[in-house]
Design a protein around this motif. Structure first.
Motif, mmCIF file in Angstrom:
data_model
loop_
_atom_site.group_PDB
_atom_site.id
_atom_site.type_symbol
_atom_site.label_atom_id
_atom_site.label_comp_id
_atom_site.label_asym_id
_atom_site.label_seq_id
_atom_site.Cartn_x
_atom_site.Cartn_y
_atom_site.Cartn_z
ATOM 1 N N ASP A 30 9.130 -65.008 11.407
ATOM 2 C CA ASP A 30 9.246 -64.827 12.857
ATOM 3 C C ASP A 30 10.093 -63.616 13.220
ATOM 4 O O ASP A 30 10.146 -63.222 14.387
ATOM 5 C CB ASP A 30 9.857 -66.078 13.494
ATOM 6 C CG ASP A 30 8.939 -67.284 13.403
ATOM 7 O OD1 ASP A 30 7.709 -67.080 13.411
ATOM 8 O OD2 ASP A 30 9.449 -68.417 13.307
ATOM 9 N N ASP A 31 10.791 -63.046 12.231
ATOM 10 C CA ASP A 31 11.680 -61.914 12.522
ATOM 11 C C ASP A 31 10.934 -60.591 12.656
ATOM 12 O O ASP A 31 11.483 -59.618 13.188
ATOM 13 C CB ASP A 31 12.719 -61.768 11.404
ATOM 14 C CG ASP A 31 13.772 -62.867 11.457
ATOM 15 O OD1 ASP A 31 14.221 -63.184 12.566
ATOM 16 O OD2 ASP A 31 14.130 -63.397 10.389
ATOM 17 N N TYR A 32 9.729 -60.512 12.146
ATOM 18 C CA TYR A 32 9.048 -59.215 12.073
ATOM 19 C C TYR A 32 8.881 -58.554 13.435
ATOM 20 O O TYR A 32 9.152 -57.353 13.604
ATOM 21 C CB TYR A 32 7.662 -59.371 11.445
ATOM 22 C CG TYR A 32 7.643 -59.939 10.048
ATOM 23 C CD1 TYR A 32 8.590 -59.575 9.094
ATOM 24 C CD2 TYR A 32 6.648 -60.839 9.653
ATOM 25 C CE1 TYR A 32 8.552 -60.084 7.810
ATOM 26 C CE2 TYR A 32 6.602 -61.358 8.372
ATOM 27 C CZ TYR A 32 7.563 -60.985 7.451
ATOM 28 O OH TYR A 32 7.520 -61.490 6.192
ATOM 29 N N ASP A 33 8.405 -59.308 14.413
ATOM 30 C CA ASP A 33 7.982 -58.714 15.686
ATOM 31 C C ASP A 33 9.090 -57.925 16.372
ATOM 32 O O ASP A 33 8.848 -56.877 16.969
ATOM 33 C CB ASP A 33 7.469 -59.795 16.637
ATOM 34 C CG ASP A 33 6.118 -60.354 16.212
ATOM 35 O OD1 ASP A 33 5.534 -59.815 15.250
ATOM 36 O OD2 ASP A 33 5.653 -61.332 16.826
ATOM 37 N N ALA A 34 10.315 -58.426 16.294
ATOM 38 C CA ALA A 34 11.411 -57.794 17.039
ATOM 39 C C ALA A 34 12.030 -56.615 16.304
ATOM 40 O O ALA A 34 12.847 -55.892 16.883
ATOM 41 C CB ALA A 34 12.489 -58.833 17.340
ATOM 42 N N TRP A 35 11.647 -56.389 15.026
ATOM 43 C CA TRP A 35 12.281 -55.306 14.273
ATOM 44 C C TRP A 35 11.863 -53.953 14.836
ATOM 45 O O TRP A 35 10.688 -53.679 15.010
ATOM 46 C CB TRP A 35 11.946 -55.401 12.800
ATOM 47 C CG TRP A 35 13.165 -55.178 11.964
ATOM 48 C CD1 TRP A 35 13.564 -54.003 11.407
ATOM 49 C CD2 TRP A 35 14.165 -56.143 11.640
ATOM 50 N NE1 TRP A 35 14.758 -54.177 10.734
ATOM 51 C CE2 TRP A 35 15.155 -55.485 10.870
ATOM 52 C CE3 TRP A 35 14.329 -57.494 11.921
ATOM 53 C CZ2 TRP A 35 16.276 -56.135 10.372
ATOM 54 C CZ3 TRP A 35 15.439 -58.145 11.444
ATOM 55 C CH2 TRP A 35 16.397 -57.472 10.671
ATOM 56 N N GLU A 36 12.843 -53.104 15.110
ATOM 57 C CA GLU A 36 12.592 -51.868 15.851
ATOM 58 C C GLU A 36 12.466 -50.655 14.936
ATOM 59 O O GLU A 36 12.987 -50.626 13.824
ATOM 60 C CB GLU A 36 13.736 -51.625 16.841
ATOM 61 C CG GLU A 36 13.830 -52.658 17.942
ATOM 62 C CD GLU A 36 15.046 -52.448 18.814
ATOM 63 O OE1 GLU A 36 14.961 -52.743 20.020
ATOM 64 O OE2 GLU A 36 16.093 -51.992 18.295
ATOM 65 N N ASN A 643 18.201 -52.443 15.776
ATOM 66 C CA ASN A 643 18.208 -53.624 14.903
ATOM 67 C C ASN A 643 19.593 -54.223 14.689
ATOM 68 O O ASN A 643 20.023 -54.473 13.555
ATOM 69 C CB ASN A 643 17.571 -53.270 13.554
ATOM 70 C CG ASN A 643 16.138 -52.823 13.713
ATOM 71 O OD1 ASN A 643 15.364 -53.455 14.422
ATOM 72 N ND2 ASN A 643 15.782 -51.718 13.074
ATOM 73 N N SER A 644 20.286 -54.476 15.796
ATOM 74 C CA SER A 644 21.589 -55.134 15.696
ATOM 75 C C SER A 644 21.462 -56.526 15.090
ATOM 76 O O SER A 644 22.416 -57.055 14.517
ATOM 77 C CB SER A 644 22.239 -55.220 17.082
ATOM 78 O OG SER A 644 21.397 -55.953 17.972
ATOM 79 N N GLN A 645 20.272 -57.120 15.179
ATOM 80 C CA GLN A 645 20.063 -58.459 14.640
ATOM 81 C C GLN A 645 20.183 -58.499 13.122
ATOM 82 O O GLN A 645 20.334 -59.572 12.531
ATOM 83 C CB GLN A 645 18.693 -59.016 15.067
ATOM 84 C CG GLN A 645 17.494 -58.381 14.386
ATOM 85 C CD GLN A 645 17.013 -57.110 15.066
ATOM 86 O OE1 GLN A 645 17.777 -56.458 15.766
ATOM 87 N NE2 GLN A 645 15.742 -56.774 14.881
ATOM 88 N N GLN A 646 20.118 -57.328 12.473
ATOM 89 C CA GLN A 646 20.231 -57.299 11.014
ATOM 90 C C GLN A 646 21.571 -57.862 10.554
ATOM 91 O O GLN A 646 21.678 -58.435 9.461
ATOM 92 C CB GLN A 646 20.052 -55.873 10.498
ATOM 93 C CG GLN A 646 20.101 -55.738 8.990
ATOM 94 C CD GLN A 646 19.819 -54.326 8.507
ATOM 95 O OE1 GLN A 646 18.898 -53.686 8.992
ATOM 96 N NE2 GLN A 646 20.621 -53.838 7.581
ATOM 97 N N ALA A 647 22.603 -57.736 11.387
ATOM 98 C CA ALA A 647 23.934 -58.227 11.021
ATOM 99 C C ALA A 647 23.970 -59.744 10.892
ATOM 100 O O ALA A 647 24.887 -60.296 10.279
ATOM 101 C CB ALA A 647 24.963 -57.775 12.060
#
Length: 938
Positions: A30-36, A643-647
């Motif tokens: 589910d993480d793929y779509d939001a990756w910038e 991609n701040s979500q990577q943290a």
């Protein structure tokens, strides 16, 4: 007391960080779509602003524009795309796309195309941040070089109907109608609105707008016009033609050229004429058409040819095409459609086999032959002809010379020899005269900037050659350099090796810059001066590859100014450090380090009118965001942030592994480890491979649905170790070479103590898929395997077709990747011994195969042959066939599906996870499209 408070706060922070690290979660599908990702980066001409697009993999993106000197000063345009700066750098404009979710909802409702939301235009004033918007935009344009004008082409206005009015409203425009065009200065102080416009464009200097529009009198069809932007005067150039095409104004803005036809556009072969309009004199004349003296025999002006003025405006280039009937059968109206014969005839004498002809049919039907109209004399010269069809004007036509080539005498061999030669000519653009340079030249020749030399890398001789146009003498440019190779030193296929490339020419053709594996050489094309190693051999000594970084677009056209700064890129062969050095064209000084770190740098762009630059930088951890700096690279200021979500997710690390192949050759591989890696762990390991990948140590690999191969960050995040070894090949032994390179690397990593040797797997696609198929016939070390589009039977694949290009597959085995080095009848045992299919009974490894039914590179039947052999042998195997998909998956829905199935397959075998129903029950044809069977077995 203060110290105790600080200590307590420190302990709390430490506990917080520790807890945070523990709370990090693994990546999911589910993480793929939001990756910038960042794309389309541009610097304004004055260097003050940087703009770029940030886009999620699925969803609405945005444009950001930041001040180069102060990246914190930033503006954002949501859903922005296709932007440009104004020439003065004061404005940014682009499209605003409709919201993706809204479009999806309307599509679910089967909304008519003309009712769907349209693009809008934004104009951002960079001085005050104000944004102006315009709705329902078809397109917009600005001048290329100068002038701060904007033209906006609007969609057709739909008429609103009164509900009490029952008369039918016809919104659909006629084909002859155009729509409104707004032409204005960016500040809006000057503007014009033109109606019924169909096509338009600016002169490069920005003083004129040309356009075509539908006339009010429908019997007269279209008209061509020019708007003088300096005084606002609109001039009708012509009227009454059915169609106008190829409009262009010359550089000096003296002449306007276009093609036009009076034939119906439904005609199978409408005849176009070439027109020239003198802007100052307001004089229009037809300068070429069917039967014009000088054009191709039995030829006509072709709409498919580009109209291009020479830089000095003295010549107008256009295209011609043969005008003769080839297929009379096609015109026979007495034959019914169902009575027409449809067949392909493959002739042994054909230059190209039928599949290749069919792939190129449209391009060849639109092929044009270069012709020149001379402005002073009014003479037309046919430059290209049926013998020398290909003329490369390139950027050097200011010298009235071009290169022509003809490969027809050698074309028949192309099915098995992709390094065929060509006859090369120097062509006089004034007279059309052609002077032979060399017959059967094997290489890709170019003209030097001042057109004094034709130069090329000669593959049979493994050296750079030059032909002096004036003296008609040919010489080896590298004859005086001994003991240095200028061909690829690790070339390992049965073909002639390529070069390391060149860095271009100095101004006035003073010297040619050429690369060996590491260093840069300055060579005198006349041979009067000795070659100079301008990097002083330090590249080879230190194993650093130096290359010239292009800073100005015109360096290729006019040559490199020896007085300008010389920036070199640098890459360490073994450590993979990367960066930039200051070079010295005289070769007196050693390269001077500007920036050299454990990163990957690429995409450097310099402002046209200043020394401001931007560059991308990445590591495995760090997405390649944009950085602003200057030519001294003293400070790198990050501009984009993604991609701040990577943290929040487990990410991992990568390191180099050095090992030796079975024959003792030093090799390298990439080892990816999970975050919070433990040396005493017991990790399952995935092994992926394709040729050589270790130079990509500092590449960022985004989580993304798979087109064909495992997504490394996903598996690493989910506590797999992933190993990617390099491979070297011996000719005729592609399978054993893969084994000899891969297995020692796998064994070295497995012996490090943190890999669960009972739970290792391999996966690869295409050539990697072949190697997977081969390895599982040679070893039972792997618990599972994934093979995408594998060639398993070289004897049947050899005679197949690469349907994507229409080419025979013979060349691949005789010359390139498959590396057999001979025909099937010359080396039958090599084909058999390197084909996994003939050893299928040795396979004890469960295999997941993907091979799609529209594969244009590897015949689909190869995957079927592998699957059927394993099925017959009762060896666990699954074949995924995505309908109407190519070699690598294109459609995102299918990529997501494959990603799920790959992880489920390997999790089952390497982590003892329950098998999904598609593995245990299959997916019967009666259930196709009704279920995906992702559910796990109980």
């Amino acid at each position: 007391m203060l110290n105790k408070k600080l200590l307590a706060a420190g302990l709390l922070m430490t506990m917080s960080f520790g807890l945070s690290a523990q709370e990090k979660r693994p990546l999911t599908h589910d993480d793929y779509d939001a990756w910038e990702s960042v794309s389309s980066e541009k610097v304004s001409k004055n260097g003050k602003w940087v703009a770029y697009e940030i886009s999620p993999q699925d969803g609405d993106g945005r444009i950001e524009v930041a001040a180069h000197q102060n990246p914190a000063e930033k503006h954002a345009i949501q859903r922005g795309k296709n932007f440009v700066f104004s020439n003065n750098g004061d404005f940014l404009m682009g499209l605003i796309k409709p919201q993706k979710d809204s479009v999806r909802v309307l599509k679910l409702k089967n909304t008519a195309k003309d009712k769907m939301p349209k693009d809008s235009l934004f104009i951002l004033s960079l001085g005050n941040g104000e944004v102006e918007k315009m709705a329902k935009i078809k397109s917009f344009k600005t001048p290329k070089d100068n002038g701060n004008w904007l033209a906006v082409h609007f969609e057709k206005e739909t008429k609103k109907q009164d509900k009490s009015d029952t008369t039918e409203v016809k919104d659909k425009p006629k084909k002859t109608e155009g729509t409104n065009l707004l032409v204005r200065s960016f500040d809006g102080e000057r503007k014009w609105t033109l109606d019924r416009v169909k096509d338009y464009g600016f002169s490069d200097e920005g003083n004129y707008l040309y356009f075509t529009k539908a006339t009010e009198d429908t019997l007269k069809n279209e008209g061509a016009y020019i708007l003088n932007l300096r005084n606002g005067e609109t001039t009708q150039v012509d009227e009454g033609k059915v169609n106008y095409a190829g409009m262009v104004i010359d550089g000096p803005e003296k002449n306007f050229a276009f093609m036009a036809t009076e034939d119906s556009l439904k005609a199978k072969k409408p005849y176009y004429d070439l027109y020239l309009y003198d802007i100052a004199k307001k004089d229009l004349k037809k300068v070429a058409g069917k039967g014009t003296q000088g054009i191709l025999e039995y030829g006509m002006v072709s709409k498919n040819g580009d109209l291009v003025f020479s830089k000095d405006g003295s010549r107008l280039y256009f295209g011609t095409a043969p005008d003769y009937v080839t297929y009379e059968y096609e015109e026979d109206t007495t034959i019914l459609k169902e009575e027409r014969v449809s067949l392909d005839i493959w002739g042994w004498q054909d230059d190209e086999i039928q599949p290749m002809q069919l792939k190129q049919k449209d391009r060849k039907n639109k092929k044009t032959y270069l012709a020149t109209y001379h402005m002073k004399s009014g003479k037309v010269t046919q430059v290209a002809d049926m013998k020398v069809e290909n003329i490369n004007r390139d950027k050097y036509e200011r010298h009235k010379l071009a290169l022509g080539s003809d490969d027809k005498p050698y074309r028949r061999n192309y099915s098995w020899d992709i390094q065929i030669g060509r006859d090369v000519y120097v062509v006089d653009l004034e007279t059309g005269e052609k002077t032979l340079v060399e017959k059967n030249l094997k290489g890709y020749p170019s003209l030097s900037p001042e057109a004094k030399f034709v130069y090329w890398y000669s593959t049979p001789d493994s050296t750079w050659m030059a032909y002096d146009i004036k003296t008609k003498q040919k010489r080896n440019l590298l004859a005086e350099i001994d003991d240095i190779n200028f061909y690829d030193e690790i070339h390992d296929s049965p073909s002639m090796p390529s070069s390391y490339g060149n860095g271009g020419w100095l101004k006035n053709d003073e010297a040619f810059l050429v690369y060996d594996k590491y260093d840069i050489w300055k060579v005198d094309p006349t041979g009067k001066k000795e070659p100079v190693n301008i990097t002083k051999g330090e590249g080879r000594q230190n194993k650093v590859k130096y290359r010239i970084q292009t800073l100005h677009e015109d360096e290729e056209e006019y040559g490199i100014d020896s007085k300008s700064p010389l920036v070199l890129t640098a890459f360490h062969e073994f450590s993979k450090k990367n960066g930039f050095y200051k070079g010295d064209l005289q070769g007196k000084n050693s390269p001077e380090e500007l920036l050299f770190t454990d990163h990957r740098y690429y995409g450097l762009k310099k402002a046209e009118k200043s020394d401001e630059v931007i560059v991308r930088r990445s590591t495995y951890h760090e997405y390649p965001d944009l950085y602003a700096t200057s030519l001294d690279f003293a400070n790198l200021n990050q501009i984009s942030e993604t991609n701040s979500q990577q943290a929040d997710v487990n990410w991992g690390s990568v390191e180099l592994v050095d090992y030796r192949a079975n024959d003792g050759t030093p090799m390298q591989g990439l080892l990816f480890k999970p975050e919070n890696f433990r040396e005493d762990g017991n990790y399952p390991m995935m092994v992926y491979f394709y040729e050589r990948n270790s130079d990509g140590l500092h590449n960022y690999r985004p989580p993304a649905p798979s087109a064909s191969t495992i997504n490394i960050p996903f598996f690493v995040s989910n506590d797999y170790v992933v190993f990617v070894p390099d491979i070297k090949y011996d000719l005729g032994l592609p399978g054993p070479s893969a084994f000899n390179s891969i297995m020692p690397g796998v064994q070295k990593v497995a012996d490090m103590g943190f890999v669960d040797k009972e739970n290792m797997a391999i996966q690869g696609q295409s050539w990697g898929g072949y190697q997977v198929a081969y390895l599982i016939t040679q070893t039972d070390m792997f618990k599972a395997a994934g093979a995408g589009a594998p060639v398993v039977n070289m004897t049947s694949a050899y005679g197949g077709i690469r349907w994507g290009t229409g080419m025979s597959r013979m060349f691949q085995y005789e010359q390139t990747q498959s590396r057999i080095g001979g025909t099937l009848w010359e080396k039958p045992l090599y084909y058999i011994e390197n084909s996994p299919l003939f050893y299928s009974d040795r396979v004890n490894t469960p295999v997941l195969i993907m091979h799609n039914d529209a594969d244009g590179a590897v015949p689909w039947y190869q995957g079927i042959e592998m699957f059927m052999a394993l099925k017959r042998l009762n060896s666990p195997a699954w074949l995924l066939v995505y309908n109407d998909e190519d070699h690598n998956l294109v459609q995102r829905k299918n990529r997501k599906d494959l990603s799920i199935r790959l992880s489920q397959f390997f999790d089952h075998y390497l982590k003892d996870a329950p098998a999904p129903l598609w593995m245990t029950e299959g997916l019967p044809a009666t259930e196709k499209g009704r279920t995906l069977k992702y559910e796990l077995s109980k």
